[in-house]
Design a protein around this motif. Structure first.
Motif, PDB file in Angstrom:
ATOM      1  N   ARG A  49       0.832  -1.214   0.000  1.00  0.00           N
ATOM      2  CA  ARG A  49       0.000   0.000   0.000  1.00  0.00           C
ATOM      3  C   ARG A  49       0.868   1.267   0.000  1.00  0.00           C
ATOM      4  NH1 ARG A  49      -5.263  -0.077   1.083  1.00  0.00           N
ATOM      5  NH2 ARG A  49      -5.139   1.875   2.264  1.00  0.00           N
ATOM      6  N   LEU A  54      -0.751   4.631  -1.114  1.00  0.00           N
ATOM      7  CA  LEU A  54      -1.974   4.702  -0.304  1.00  0.00           C
ATOM      8  C   LEU A  54      -1.679   4.909   1.184  1.00  0.00           C
ATOM      9  CD1 LEU A  54      -3.878   1.808  -2.102  1.00  0.00           C
ATOM     10  CD2 LEU A  54      -4.336   4.253  -2.314  1.00  0.00           C
ATOM     11  N   LEU A  85      -2.112  -1.765  -8.133  1.00  0.00           N
ATOM     12  CA  LEU A  85      -2.227  -2.724  -7.017  1.00  0.00           C
ATOM     13  C   LEU A  85      -3.504  -3.523  -7.197  1.00  0.00           C
ATOM     14  CD1 LEU A  85      -1.661  -3.829  -4.123  1.00  0.00           C
ATOM     15  CD2 LEU A  85      -2.659  -1.741  -3.214  1.00  0.00           C
ATOM     16  N   PHE A  87      -5.995  -5.700  -5.447  1.00  0.00           N
ATOM     17  CA  PHE A  87      -6.334  -5.908  -4.032  1.00  0.00           C
ATOM     18  C   PHE A  87      -6.777  -7.348  -3.765  1.00  0.00           C
ATOM     19  CE2 PHE A  87      -6.822  -1.446  -4.871  1.00  0.00           C
ATOM     20  CZ  PHE A  87      -6.350  -0.830  -3.737  1.00  0.00           C
ATOM     21  N   GLU A  89      -9.198  -8.054  -1.570  1.00  0.00           N
ATOM     22  CA  GLU A  89     -10.664  -8.079  -1.516  1.00  0.00           C
ATOM     23  C   GLU A  89     -11.254  -7.532  -2.818  1.00  0.00           C
ATOM     24  OE1 GLU A  89      -9.836  -4.286   1.013  1.00  0.00           O
ATOM     25  OE2 GLU A  89      -8.671  -5.892   0.107  1.00  0.00           O
ATOM     26  N   ASN A  90     -12.571  -7.676  -2.930  1.00  0.00           N
ATOM     27  CA  ASN A  90     -13.246  -7.235  -4.147  1.00  0.00           C
ATOM     28  C   ASN A  90     -13.158  -5.716  -4.288  1.00  0.00           C
ATOM     29  OD1 ASN A  90     -14.957  -6.692  -6.252  1.00  0.00           O
ATOM     30  ND2 ASN A  90     -16.645  -7.946  -5.485  1.00  0.00           N
ATOM     31  N   SER A  91     -12.474  -5.284  -5.334  1.00  0.00           N
ATOM     32  CA  SER A  91     -12.324  -3.838  -5.530  1.00  0.00           C
ATOM     33  C   SER A  91     -12.895  -3.414  -6.881  1.00  0.00           C
ATOM     34  CB  SER A  91     -10.848  -3.455  -5.447  1.00  0.00           C
ATOM     35  OG  SER A  91     -10.137  -4.117  -6.471  1.00  0.00           O
ATOM     36  N   LEU A  92     -13.768  -4.257  -7.434  1.00  0.00           N
ATOM     37  CA  LEU A  92     -14.369  -3.904  -8.732  1.00  0.00           C
ATOM     38  C   LEU A  92     -15.404  -2.803  -8.507  1.00  0.00           C
ATOM     39  CD1 LEU A  92     -14.900  -7.519 -10.105  1.00  0.00           C
ATOM     40  CD2 LEU A  92     -13.118  -5.906 -10.770  1.00  0.00           C
ATOM     41  N   PHE A  93     -15.599  -1.975  -9.520  1.00  0.00           N
ATOM     42  CA  PHE A  93     -16.603  -0.917  -9.400  1.00  0.00           C
ATOM     43  C   PHE A  93     -17.989  -1.558  -9.479  1.00  0.00           C
ATOM     44  CE2 PHE A  93     -13.056   1.505 -11.624  1.00  0.00           C
ATOM     45  CZ  PHE A  93     -12.504   1.903 -10.423  1.00  0.00           C
ATOM     46  N   PRO A  94     -18.771  -1.402  -8.408  1.00  0.00           N
ATOM     47  CA  PRO A  94     -19.995  -2.197  -8.293  1.00  0.00           C
ATOM     48  C   PRO A  94     -21.067  -1.915  -9.343  1.00  0.00           C
ATOM     49  CG  PRO A  94     -19.789  -0.647  -6.452  1.00  0.00           C
ATOM     50  CD  PRO A  94     -18.525  -0.562  -7.223  1.00  0.00           C
ATOM     51  N   HIS A  95     -21.039  -0.708  -9.935  1.00  0.00           N
ATOM     52  CA  HIS A  95     -22.104  -0.359 -10.877  1.00  0.00           C
ATOM     53  C   HIS A  95     -21.729  -0.627 -12.326  1.00  0.00           C
ATOM     54  CE1 HIS A  95     -19.362   2.882 -10.334  1.00  0.00           C
ATOM     55  NE2 HIS A  95     -19.860   3.589 -11.319  1.00  0.00           N
ATOM     56  N   TYR A  96     -20.538  -1.181 -12.548  1.00  0.00           N
ATOM     57  CA  TYR A  96     -20.139  -1.527 -13.908  1.00  0.00           C
ATOM     58  C   TYR A  96     -20.081  -3.047 -14.048  1.00  0.00           C
ATOM     59  CZ  TYR A  96     -18.525   3.322 -14.633  1.00  0.00           C
ATOM     60  OH  TYR A  96     -18.454   4.677 -14.763  1.00  0.00           O
ATOM     61  N   LEU A 104     -11.708  -0.594 -18.218  1.00  0.00           N
ATOM     62  CA  LEU A 104     -11.232   0.663 -17.618  1.00  0.00           C
ATOM     63  C   LEU A 104      -9.720   0.617 -17.406  1.00  0.00           C
ATOM     64  CD1 LEU A 104     -14.000   1.494 -14.997  1.00  0.00           C
ATOM     65  CD2 LEU A 104     -13.443   2.784 -17.045  1.00  0.00           C
ATOM     66  N   GLY A 105      -9.213  -0.597 -17.172  1.00  0.00           N
ATOM     67  CA  GLY A 105      -7.766  -0.771 -17.012  1.00  0.00           C
ATOM     68  C   GLY A 105      -7.033  -0.376 -18.278  1.00  0.00           C
ATOM     69  N   ARG A 151      -7.897  -6.440 -14.812  1.00  0.00           N
ATOM     70  CA  ARG A 151      -7.907  -4.977 -14.937  1.00  0.00           C
ATOM     71  C   ARG A 151      -6.515  -4.401 -14.687  1.00  0.00           C
ATOM     72  NH1 ARG A 151     -11.986  -1.896 -11.076  1.00  0.00           N
ATOM     73  NH2 ARG A 151     -10.429  -2.488  -9.545  1.00  0.00           N
TER      74      ARG A 151
END
Lengths: 207, 541
Positions: A49, A54, A85, A87, A89-96, A104-105, A151
């Motif tokens: 991080r 971060l 980075l 991650f 945990e789930n770091s995908l954009f939830p609305h896409y 997007l990557g 991504r």
């Protein structure tokens, strides 16, 4: 000779508390893969991080391609470091959809011709073609992790940071994916730091 | 990295501080002189104000608990005729503010009222006024508030009942519990935080209620504040009563907040959740379940609606006298303008809190959202006090012209006070939307080269779209029904349905109050029907 990436005498901190003290390591050449292996809670994620920008650091510096990214005085914003980075945990954009998330990557470094990789190639490699039209809440943790990895790979960063990249992936798929990732990273010459507590994975992925 | 002083912090801090102004103003009243009214009131009516407020509070809490949890339990666990209809129909009661319910109650049961007309038409002429019960005074106020506010308990209890897994119910069966015992030993305790949260909202609304208690001439702390300002022109004392009421409301607010936090633990989103199968009721049980829900629905919505409709038809001249288009436009203009302002600033302050994660800002944010717990009368009076002080001590001493006119009797002043009053609705609504966005999502946006601004606009705002729509509807609904703030701060000759109804009713022209009340109910019902899609979303939706 200048190292491609270097961490020198850095204290890594979280919330004001020093988590890892006086750490130094370097990656000599572009395209090398390095594993940070150690038990849970030792501060591996904190290191990643901080490299990503971060978290702040105390003492020392972090350099990429000869340029200081972090020190006590300098702190380049995460969005301005060409570092990715992936991650745990789930770091995908939830609305896409998963597909949109991965694409997007590709928007990050569209002109980077040295690291040419296609969307289809990565999708096949990570075996996620069936979930492309789904949304993050509709897929399993393992699938989300692979989509997130896709991504990151498509963003063609100078430095890729993988935090326990396959911790949620089924054992039956794991080895196959590990082999393929290793080949792809070698082909793209993406310098990578992998954090894992799995010694087998560490030895398999290191370059 | 992200924890630093920046523009987001500055904006969030300013917004939160602005919303805290009335709280600071109210408590500063302790250091100001008051008129003789304080001495008069202290020895005469103050105890009556407090006792009336407490009586009202306790009775409304008991009745809303019975109606709210009773109906929520029936529609959540059982199938009976129209059970799916009642699921959303029962929240239509939100469209009827307590003061309009009070008008309906009086219109129906008063001497020679609608009940009298019905009996005369059915049975011929008679001395019906003697046998028709009268719902005036305290009892009328309790009924008005109960039927208007029980839906808070209904919505939150139902949401909690829905999240109770079938496993929990099966556990009761395994232990040999009867349905009755399961309800009291398992279902009710598990839903306790949600029920307490609902009751706390009812309590805050009851203590803040102005229209209904004023109509029934009950002296409560809220009417006391209004009177000490309007009748005795004593702002300092109005604020002093307000600070007592606020202390009481804050303790309720803290209880509600704590309960809400606990309530989260019951939301078993992943794993272990087994969707409940509703039990189909038969025979008398089905009949009584239907009758209970229908009674509540009828009394809370159909009764006031039909009473207002009846009078509108009976006295059509009132319909033509009223400038329906102007009133509709005024009402909707206020609702939409305030919603846009509230949402814009709440988004900024929420995002500021998220990216800075600063303790001072978090404390200030928590304080600022307490505006919802402050009665509209207090807010309006506190706002006037603050602007008057600011104008007299700062603006005039600097040699500038008075700024009072910009804020008093203007849309700007009205929207600013709405902003303070309903800030928590917008802030909390957006916050709960934000809680669904993992912080790793922001961080991965940064990894893709997104700046904070781009992350906010391209990731957060689109994700929060549905939450924002729901918040617009809820704020609009509140503003359509809102009375005291609008009454005190509205521009000259600027009326809404609520103020028109109030003015007619306060002049004893209940028939004339029927038309604006009817339109208010109808417009609010439309907003509720749209909002119900979001509010009543089931677990698996």
């Amino acid at each position: 000779m200048n190292n491609f990436f270097e961490v020198e005498n850095v204290d890594f901190v979280v919330g004001g508390n020093t988590k890892v003290k006086n750490m130094s390591f370097s990656i000599e050449k572009e395209g090398d893969i390095v594993c940070l292996l150690g038990p849970s809670g030792i501060g591996k994620t904190t290191i990643l991080r901080a490299i990503a920008g971060l978290e702040k650091i105390k003492n020392g510096h972090i350099k990429l391609k000869g340029k200081i990214l972090s020190s006590e005085k300098i702190n380049i914003e995460p969005e301005n470091r060409n570092i990715s980075l992936a991650f745990q945990e789930n770091s995908l954009f939830p609305h896409y959809s998963v597909e949109k998330n991965i694409l997007l990557g590709a928007e990050k470094n569209p002109d980077n011709k040295d690291k040419k990789v296609s969307f289809n190639e990565i999708v096949d490699l990570l075996d996620i073609s069936k979930i492309l039209n789904q949304y993050p809440h509709q897929i399993s943790a393992g699938e989300a992790q692979r989509a997130s990895l896709a991504r990151s790979l498509l963003s063609k960063p100078d430095l890729l940071l993988l935090d326990e990249p396959l911790s949620n992936v089924d054992q039956s798929q794991k080895e196959d994916i590990q082999e393929k990732i290793k080949k792809l990273l070698a082909k793209l010459k993406i310098t990578t730091i992998i954090v894992t507590h799995d010694s087998y994975e560490a030895f398999l992925l290191r370059y | 990295m992200t924890k630093k002083f920046n523009i987001w912090f500055a904006l969030s801090f300013t917004i939160s501080l602005f919303v805290c102004i009335p709280i600071i103003t109210v408590f500063s009243s302790f250091f100001q002189n008051t008129s003789n009214y304080y001495e008069v009131l202290k020895d005469t009516f103050l105890i009556e104000y407090i006792l009336n407020s407490l009586t009202l509070l306790i009775l409304v809490l008991i009745f809303t608990f019975i109606l709210g949890t009773g109906t929520a339990y029936l529609v959540s666990f059982f199938k009976f005729p129209l059970s799916d209809f009642f699921k959303w129909a029962l929240i239509l009661s939100f469209a009827v503010p307590p003061y309009i319910y009070a008008y309906s109650l009086t219109a129906f049961f008063d001497n020679y009222g609608t009940a009298f007309t019905i009996l005369t038409n059915l049975l011929g002429e008679g001395e019906y006024n003697k046998i028709i019960p009268k719902f005036n005074g305290m009892f009328g106020a309790v009924l008005s508030m109960t039927f208007s506010l029980f839906a808070y308990v209904f919505i939150l209890s139902r949401a909690s009942f829905l999240y109770q897994s079938q496993n929990l119910i099966d556990l009761g069966k395994n232990l040999g519990f009867s349905r009755f015992k399961s309800f009291f030993k398992i279902i009710l305790p598990a839903a306790r935080p949600a029920i307490v949260a609902g009751l706390s909202l009812v309590a805050m609304e009851t203590l803040a209620e102005f229209g209904a208690v004023d109509f029934f001439s009950i002296n409560t702390l809220t009417t006391g504040i209004y009177n000490s300002w309007i009748a005795f022109d004593d702002l300092a004392f109005a604020n002093r009563i307000a600070s007592f009421l606020l202390l009481f409301i804050f303790s309720l607010f803290i209880i509600e907040n704590l309960s809400r936090k606990k309530a989260k633990y019951h939301f078993n989103i992943k794993g272990g959740f087994k969707q409940k199968e509703k039990i189909k009721l038969k025979g008398t049980k089905s009949f009584f379940a239907f009758v209970f829900c229908f009674f509540v629905f009828f009394m809370s919505f159909i009764f006031p609606l039909s009473q207002m409709l009846y009078w509108t038809i009976k006295f059509p001249e009132n319909l033509f006298d009223l400038q329906i288009v102007t009133l509709s436009l005024n009402t909707l203009y206020l609702a939409l303008l305030s919603s846009v302002v509230l949402i814009s600033f709440s988004l900024i302050s929420n995002y500021g809190s998220r990216v800075t994660n600063n303790k001072t800002l978090n404390i200030l944010s928590t304080m600022s959202i307490s505006g919802y717990a402050i009665p509209g009368v207090i807010l309006a009076v506190a706002f006037i006090t603050f602007i008057a002080w600011f104008d007299n001590t700062i603006i005039k001493s600097l040699g500038f012209l008075s700024i009072k006119k910009i804020f008093f009797g203007s849309i700007l002043g009205l929207v600013l006070v709405y902003f303070i009053r309903f800030y928590s609705l917008a802030f909390n609504g957006i916050k709960s939307g934000y809680e669904k966005i993992n912080i790793a999502v922001d961080e991965s946006a940064y990894m893709l080269g997104y700046s904070k601004r781009k992350t906010f606009l391209n990731i957060h705002v689109p994700f929060l779209r549905n939450s924002l729509l729901l918040i617009v509807i809820l704020i609009s609904l509140e503003i359509i029904r809102e009375l005291p703030i609008t009454l005190i701060l509205r521009p000259f000759n600027f009326e809404t349905f609520a103020t028109t109804a109030y003015i007619s009713a306060s002049e004893d022209l209940l028939e004339a109050a029927a038309v604006p009340s009817l339109f208010l109910i109808l417009i609010a019902s439309i907003f509720i029907i749209i909002a119900s899609k979001y509010i009543l979303r089931d677990h698996n939706e």
